[in-house]
Design a protein around this motif. Structure first.
Motif, PDB file in Angstrom:
ATOM      1  N   UNK B  88      -3.360   5.167   6.685  1.00 35.33           N
ATOM      2  CA  UNK B  88      -2.190   4.663   5.955  1.00 35.33           C
ATOM      3  C   UNK B  88      -2.502   4.783   4.465  1.00 35.33           C
ATOM      4  N   UNK B  89      -1.537   5.304   3.704  1.00 31.87           N
ATOM      5  CA  UNK B  89      -1.709   5.378   2.256  1.00 31.87           C
ATOM      6  C   UNK B  89      -0.663   4.493   1.599  1.00 31.87           C
ATOM      7  N   UNK B  90      -1.121   3.650   0.669  1.00 33.89           N
ATOM      8  CA  UNK B  90      -0.236   2.751  -0.049  1.00 33.89           C
ATOM      9  C   UNK B  90      -0.116   3.188  -1.512  1.00 33.89           C
ATOM     10  N   UNK B  91       1.057   2.920  -2.102  1.00 31.95           N
ATOM     11  CA  UNK B  91       1.247   3.047  -3.553  1.00 31.95           C
ATOM     12  C   UNK B  91       1.523   1.648  -4.097  1.00 31.95           C
ATOM     13  N   UNK B  92       1.012   1.365  -5.286  1.00 29.69           N
ATOM     14  CA  UNK B  92       1.041  -0.006  -5.807  1.00 29.69           C
ATOM     15  C   UNK B  92       1.425  -0.001  -7.279  1.00 29.69           C
ATOM     16  N   UNK B  93       2.317  -0.914  -7.656  1.00 35.45           N
ATOM     17  CA  UNK B  93       2.702  -1.067  -9.058  1.00 35.45           C
ATOM     18  C   UNK B  93       2.578  -2.532  -9.445  1.00 35.45           C
ATOM     19  N   UNK B  94       1.852  -2.816 -10.526  1.00 33.76           N
ATOM     20  CA  UNK B  94       1.778  -4.184 -11.053  1.00 33.76           C
ATOM     21  C   UNK B  94       2.670  -4.290 -12.282  1.00 33.76           C
ATOM     22  N   UNK B  95       3.502  -5.310 -12.289  1.00 37.36           N
ATOM     23  CA  UNK B  95       4.352  -5.563 -13.445  1.00 37.36           C
ATOM     24  C   UNK B  95       4.270  -7.038 -13.829  1.00 37.36           C
ATOM     25  N   UNK B  96       4.579  -7.318 -15.101  1.00 39.60           N
ATOM     26  CA  UNK B  96       4.643  -8.699 -15.573  1.00 39.60           C
ATOM     27  C   UNK B  96       5.899  -8.798 -16.410  1.00 39.60           C
ATOM     28  N   UNK B  97       6.935  -9.443 -15.869  1.00 42.02           N
ATOM     29  CA  UNK B  97       8.246  -9.366 -16.520  1.00 42.02           C
ATOM     30  C   UNK B  97       8.675  -7.914 -16.529  1.00 42.02           C
ATOM     31  N   UNK B  98       9.042  -7.394 -17.704  1.00 40.44           N
ATOM     32  CA  UNK B  98       9.481  -5.996 -17.798  1.00 40.44           C
ATOM     33  C   UNK B  98       8.324  -5.035 -18.052  1.00 40.44           C
ATOM     34  N   UNK B  99       7.109  -5.573 -18.206  1.00 41.34           N
ATOM     35  CA  UNK B  99       5.982  -4.733 -18.601  1.00 41.34           C
ATOM     36  C   UNK B  99       5.314  -4.082 -17.403  1.00 41.34           C
ATOM     37  N   UNK B 100       5.051  -2.776 -17.485  1.00 45.26           N
ATOM     38  CA  UNK B 100       4.255  -2.075 -16.489  1.00 45.26           C
ATOM     39  C   UNK B 100       2.782  -2.336 -16.811  1.00 45.26           C
ATOM     40  N   UNK B 101       2.063  -2.956 -15.879  1.00 42.04           N
ATOM     41  CA  UNK B 101       0.671  -3.327 -16.115  1.00 42.04           C
ATOM     42  C   UNK B 101      -0.293  -2.277 -15.571  1.00 42.04           C
TER      43      UNK B 101
END
Lengths: 140, 140, 140, 140
Positions: B88-101
């Motif tokens: 299984x391959x996952x893609x992950x995005x971290x954000x804080x409010x509108x900010x891409x972390x």
């Protein structure tokens, strides 16, 4: 001028997880331990107190080939794979005896901390850049 | 069938380092927290006691866009980017409010623990594979 | 005025060790998570950016009654056991359902960071001390 | 027969926190590192694979005298303070040069893992107990 470092290490108990092997997050810490030891071997500290520059991580990766277990001995071999005016890229190989354990990469950038705490990319100071060079045959 | 999970989280003090920001090794733990929550939302545990199969990490990466600081709130958005019979391959995005972390990736493989403790790749059991599907537009 | 906090928590995989249970060092982090949540519930941050005071740990202990395992849910109940002009002492109980898991204690002191980075004990600022009070029957 | 161990160590970056000092949870890991090194110096592993006994922590504490900072070198001096048929108690002192950094204690018990995963206290096997003895003047 320094281009590589070999760090000998043993797995600590708190680095293992309920699957009985080292938790994958630890490989990134092992790689960073070798980076900081490489800097010390060049007469430098990557985080000198009172200095307003730093080297935050820009990107990193690991491929895992075999697990590590409690008290297993291994070597972290870190090499400088590339340098630009503002960044350093490392290549990393973990081995235990003849076994290939994992292969990692890490890119760091030089930044200056602004009064408002934001970080701005700057050129690596020459007294730091002069201590390092790209390792030969790093892609071999 | 489950294809994504959003984990809301706050930075803990022990996750920060002397640079005043979250240590980069923690992003891999945040991503894994979201993975295990995604499995629970599918009615599964990734590490059920008494079961002799597991899902060790094969490869993983992160690109870091902005730092996280103590007590900052953020969201870990994990999606299933690909599935094969054994991985299984996952893609992950971290954000804080509108900010891409930060942006991460993680591939795990299904293995069976042999009596001698070695791990052998096997097909993901159908009762597990049937609960998951690839997220739409995961590369968007 | 705040005198206690109850933090609900689930065991994360990276908190377990090769014995299949939560590594004992994590109980101190759980206790600290509850402390910082208690401060937030009082409208405060224990580590506000730009402030030159801090609350380093002076002493701490835990008695362990039962292990915690992956994905187990538990509650960290933190109470203010004593306050002096310069210190706060907390009492902590971890439970999982009806089970008593562990009992901890933590004393922190207020310090001011000097220009040379040393720490000097000072009185807790009144705007902080006014938000907290000792819990009733804390030794019950 | 072994009664003490001195572990030399350097602070790693990921052990520091946003206050610029080692996070207090790490002292318990330092103490445990010294314990496992003491066992190895006695020809033993505290967590041998395939063995159904273990040594979970019963209680532990630390008093913190001075902070540790990134790259600081220190020594963890661990001594066996007491032994009963089922438990071992250690006393621990951390120093950095002439500076007293912290003082800790740790009690562990011998347990046997039951088929249902519960842990039952048993006597320390004689082949293990025979390797250790209480340190002289441990309260000095």
């Amino acid at each position: 001028m320094i281009h590589e470092y070999r760090l000998a290490r043993r797995v600590q108990f708190y680095e293992t997880d309920a699957a009985g092997i080292v938790h994958f997050s630890w490989f990134f810490r092992y790689m960073e331990e070798a980076e900081h030891a490489l800097w010390r071997s060049a007469g430098l500290s990557i985080h000198a107190s009172g200095r307003d520059i730093g080297f935050p991580r820009v990107s990193t990766s690991f491929d895992f080939h075999r697990p590590l277990r409690f008290e297993q001995e291994f070597v972290v071999w870190l090499r400088i794979a590339a340098m630009t005016k503002k960044t350093i890229r490392y290549a990393c190989t973990l081995t235990s005896g003849d076994l290939r354990i994992a292969t990692g990469a890490l890119t760091v950038a030089c930044v200056k901390r602004q009064p408002d705490e934001t970080l701005v990319a700057i050129e690596i100071p020459p007294e730091i850049a002069a201590r390092f060079q790209v390792a030969p045959d790093v892609n071999a």
